[in-house]
Design a protein around this motif. Structure first.
Motif, PDB file in Angstrom:
ATOM      1  N   SER A  21     -17.732 -43.272  52.821  1.00  0.00           N
ATOM      2  CA  SER A  21     -16.883 -43.771  53.898  1.00  0.00           C
ATOM      3  C   SER A  21     -17.639 -43.988  55.198  1.00  0.00           C
ATOM      4  N   LEU A  22     -18.551 -43.063  55.526  1.00  0.00           N
ATOM      5  CA  LEU A  22     -19.172 -43.060  56.846  1.00  0.00           C
ATOM      6  C   LEU A  22     -20.656 -43.384  56.839  1.00  0.00           C
ATOM      7  N   GLY A  23     -21.302 -43.290  55.669  1.00  0.00           N
ATOM      8  CA  GLY A  23     -22.742 -43.448  55.639  1.00  0.00           C
ATOM      9  C   GLY A  23     -23.425 -42.210  56.197  1.00  0.00           C
ATOM     10  N   GLU A  24     -24.738 -42.244  56.277  1.00  0.00           N
ATOM     11  CA  GLU A  24     -25.470 -41.073  56.760  1.00  0.00           C
ATOM     12  C   GLU A  24     -25.474 -40.986  58.284  1.00  0.00           C
ATOM     13  N   SER A  25     -25.539 -42.109  58.975  1.00  0.00           N
ATOM     14  CA  SER A  25     -25.603 -42.162  60.442  1.00  0.00           C
ATOM     15  C   SER A  25     -26.692 -41.215  60.953  1.00  0.00           C
ATOM     16  N   LEU A  26     -26.498 -40.665  62.160  1.00  0.00           N
ATOM     17  CA  LEU A  26     -27.498 -39.762  62.730  1.00  0.00           C
ATOM     18  C   LEU A  26     -27.376 -38.348  62.194  1.00  0.00           C
ATOM     19  N   ILE A  27     -26.222 -38.027  61.601  1.00  0.00           N
ATOM     20  CA  ILE A  27     -25.989 -36.682  61.084  1.00  0.00           C
ATOM     21  C   ILE A  27     -25.879 -36.770  59.567  1.00  0.00           C
ATOM     22  N   PRO A  28     -26.842 -36.232  58.837  1.00  0.00           N
ATOM     23  CA  PRO A  28     -26.794 -36.324  57.378  1.00  0.00           C
ATOM     24  C   PRO A  28     -25.623 -35.537  56.811  1.00  0.00           C
ATOM     25  N   LYS A  29     -25.006 -36.108  55.794  1.00  0.00           N
ATOM     26  CA  LYS A  29     -23.913 -35.415  55.114  1.00  0.00           C
ATOM     27  C   LYS A  29     -24.513 -34.573  53.993  1.00  0.00           C
ATOM     28  N   SER A  30     -24.255 -33.281  53.996  1.00  0.00           N
ATOM     29  CA  SER A  30     -24.834 -32.399  52.990  1.00  0.00           C
ATOM     30  C   SER A  30     -23.926 -31.192  52.780  1.00  0.00           C
ATOM     31  N   GLU A  31     -24.070 -30.575  51.629  1.00  0.00           N
ATOM     32  CA  GLU A  31     -23.316 -29.353  51.359  1.00  0.00           C
ATOM     33  C   GLU A  31     -23.757 -28.237  52.290  1.00  0.00           C
ATOM     34  N   GLU A  32     -25.045 -28.210  52.653  1.00  0.00           N
ATOM     35  CA  GLU A  32     -25.537 -27.183  53.567  1.00  0.00           C
ATOM     36  C   GLU A  32     -24.821 -27.266  54.909  1.00  0.00           C
ATOM     37  N   LEU A  33     -24.713 -28.482  55.452  1.00  0.00           N
ATOM     38  CA  LEU A  33     -24.038 -28.647  56.740  1.00  0.00           C
ATOM     39  C   LEU A  33     -22.553 -28.318  56.616  1.00  0.00           C
ATOM     40  N   TRP A  34     -21.907 -28.785  55.559  1.00  0.00           N
ATOM     41  CA  TRP A  34     -20.482 -28.509  55.363  1.00  0.00           C
ATOM     42  C   TRP A  34     -20.218 -27.001  55.284  1.00  0.00           C
ATOM     43  N   ASN A  35     -21.027 -26.306  54.509  1.00  0.00           N
ATOM     44  CA  ASN A  35     -20.823 -24.860  54.356  1.00  0.00           C
ATOM     45  C   ASN A  35     -21.068 -24.128  55.664  1.00  0.00           C
ATOM     46  N   TRP A  36     -22.057 -24.590  56.433  1.00  0.00           N
ATOM     47  CA  TRP A  36     -22.307 -23.961  57.729  1.00  0.00           C
ATOM     48  C   TRP A  36     -21.101 -24.124  58.642  1.00  0.00           C
ATOM     49  N   LYS A  37     -20.545 -25.322  58.711  1.00  0.00           N
ATOM     50  CA  LYS A  37     -19.419 -25.595  59.602  1.00  0.00           C
ATOM     51  C   LYS A  37     -18.124 -24.958  59.125  1.00  0.00           C
ATOM     52  N   HIS A  38     -17.847 -25.092  57.835  1.00  0.00           N
ATOM     53  CA  HIS A  38     -16.494 -24.836  57.347  1.00  0.00           C
ATOM     54  C   HIS A  38     -16.326 -23.569  56.504  1.00  0.00           C
ATOM     55  N   VAL A  39     -17.440 -22.977  56.092  1.00  0.00           N
ATOM     56  CA  VAL A  39     -17.349 -21.762  55.280  1.00  0.00           C
ATOM     57  C   VAL A  39     -17.916 -20.552  56.028  1.00  0.00           C
ATOM     58  N   SER A  40     -19.076 -20.731  56.672  1.00  0.00           N
ATOM     59  CA  SER A  40     -19.761 -19.609  57.330  1.00  0.00           C
ATOM     60  C   SER A  40     -19.318 -19.378  58.768  1.00  0.00           C
ATOM     61  N   ASN A  41     -18.503 -20.233  59.321  1.00  0.00           N
ATOM     62  CA  ASN A  41     -18.040 -20.131  60.703  1.00  0.00           C
ATOM     63  C   ASN A  41     -17.475 -18.733  60.986  1.00  0.00           C
ATOM     64  N   PRO A  42     -18.007 -18.007  61.981  1.00  0.00           N
ATOM     65  CA  PRO A  42     -17.496 -16.657  62.268  1.00  0.00           C
ATOM     66  C   PRO A  42     -16.056 -16.632  62.773  1.00  0.00           C
ATOM     67  N   PHE A  43     -15.520 -17.788  63.179  1.00  0.00           N
ATOM     68  CA  PHE A  43     -14.117 -17.853  63.585  1.00  0.00           C
ATOM     69  C   PHE A  43     -13.183 -18.007  62.386  1.00  0.00           C
ATOM     70  N   GLY A  44     -13.758 -18.166  61.204  1.00  0.00           N
ATOM     71  CA  GLY A  44     -12.942 -18.284  59.995  1.00  0.00           C
ATOM     72  C   GLY A  44     -13.164 -19.592  59.270  1.00  0.00           C
ATOM     73  N   LYS A  45     -12.865 -19.588  57.984  1.00  0.00           N
ATOM     74  CA  LYS A  45     -13.016 -20.795  57.184  1.00  0.00           C
ATOM     75  C   LYS A  45     -12.070 -21.885  57.674  1.00  0.00           C
ATOM     76  N   SER A  46     -12.530 -23.104  57.580  1.00  0.00           N
ATOM     77  CA  SER A  46     -11.767 -24.236  58.105  1.00  0.00           C
ATOM     78  C   SER A  46     -10.581 -24.580  57.215  1.00  0.00           C
ATOM     79  N   PRO A  47      -9.459 -24.955  57.832  1.00  0.00           N
ATOM     80  CA  PRO A  47      -8.372 -25.557  57.058  1.00  0.00           C
ATOM     81  C   PRO A  47      -8.754 -26.991  56.689  1.00  0.00           C
ATOM     82  N   VAL A  48      -8.701 -27.303  55.406  1.00  0.00           N
ATOM     83  CA  VAL A  48      -9.115 -28.615  54.914  1.00  0.00           C
ATOM     84  C   VAL A  48      -8.086 -29.125  53.915  1.00  0.00           C
ATOM     85  N   LEU A  49      -7.668 -30.365  54.082  1.00  0.00           N
ATOM     86  CA  LEU A  49      -6.770 -31.024  53.132  1.00  0.00           C
ATOM     87  C   LEU A  49      -7.492 -32.208  52.509  1.00  0.00           C
TER      88      LEU A  49
END
Length: 309
Positions: A21-49
């Motif tokens: 949908s978005l391409g790579e742009s300046l920020i690469p899409k990766s499982e590492e980045l997703w997990n850092w943002k949405h799984v490891s976040n100390p404020f809690g796992k992200s709500p995702v639909l």
């Protein structure tokens, strides 16, 4: 079409959808980045639909949990971040359906407000869904070009050498009438030391100040971006000024930036900065309860709070 909560097993398909949908742009899409943002976040796992049609993933909408402190209270917030609709299914209202359904979900879970920094393309869609423009973040900028080479000394502080110090800093709870990020345990290491897509440095006297920064090349030259500035006790402005200049010389920067909402009591004693009221990112907000009006809150957003990642 089925809309449901995402599970961790969906992550590989989500990454593929983001790329399609978005391409790579300046920020690469990766499982590492997703997990850092949405799984490891100390404020809690992200709500995702996610939205599926005939078992094909066609849409995703994620909010990232965040917490702010204000007058001794905690504001529960979410930042509207990753969203994508498969190119073959765009124009069918999937973005709006996912966003509205996720708004209803987090409101029921007690989230006070939503905020984000949309670009010019996505802003109209958010405004249509009830977001409001807060403003552009003001900046303070200081030219720092040094035409003559000087002897350089190592002036940054290795992250691994101050892990216990960071823990103490996160426990330091200075009351303020302004709204700032709550230092959840492990926040600083998560946000800056372990960020997978940008290299952040820190500098501190281990007693009264710590500033977190990154060096970024851009069309205006080499920027030293102060992402966060933490003060406690009675910091000596001269010491901070000297340390900052040493960092600027070490990296041969052309200019230094910091949020215009940073602590003015210390910045006014640091010469060379000039105020630019509307140069930073546009911030939009949406209240999810009748007691919180984000437009009226005394925000002290740092550049690190609002960086796009």
């Amino acid at each position: 079409m089925i809309i449901r909560k995402s599970t961790e097993s969906d992550i590989p398909r989500i990454i593929q959808l983001l790329k399609a949908s978005l391409g790579e742009s300046l920020i690469p899409k990766s499982e590492e980045l997703w997990n850092w943002k949405h799984v490891s976040n100390p404020f809690g796992k992200s709500p995702v639909l996610i939205a599926e049609e005939n078992e094909e993933l066609v849409g995703v909408r994620a909010f990232m949990n965040w917490k702010y402190k204000h007058d001794g209270n905690i504001l529960q917030a979410c930042r509207a971040v990753d969203t994508a609709v498969h190119p073959d299914f765009q124009g069918k209202g999937i973005f709006s359906k996912l966003t509205q359904k996720l708004l209803n979900q987090v409101k029921a879970e007690g989230i006070d407000l939503i905020y984000n920094t949309p670009n010019s393309t996505s802003t109209p869609g958010y405004l249509k869904l009830g977001w409001e423009k807060w403003d552009r973040l003001p900046l303070k900028i200081k030219p720092t070009f040094f035409p003559s080479k000087k002897h350089k000394e190592e002036v940054i502080t290795p992250w691994d050498s101050i892990s216990s110090f960071l823990t103490q800093l996160e426990k330091h709870t200075m009351e303020s009438s302004e709204v700032s990020t709550w230092m959840a345990p492990g926040y600083l290491a998560w946000r800056y030391q372990n960020c997978p897509i940008a290299k952040y440095h820190c500098a501190t006297d281990l007693s009264s100040y710590l500033f977190v920064f990154r060096v970024k090349e851009g069309r205006w030259g080499k920027e030293l971006r102060i992402c966060d500035l933490f003060l406690w006790g009675n910091p000596n402005p001269k010491d901070l000024k000297t340390h900052l200049k040493q960092v600027e010389v070490f990296f041969d920067t052309h200019f230094t930036t910091i949020s215009g909402l940073a602590p003015n009591d210390i910045l006014k004693n640091l010469p060379g900065f000039f105020y630019v009221p509307k140069l930073g990112p546009l911030v939009t907000v949406k209240s999810l309860n009748s007691k919180t009006n984000p437009l009226n809150l005394p925000w002290s957003w740092s550049l690190g709070d609002l960086e796009v990642f």
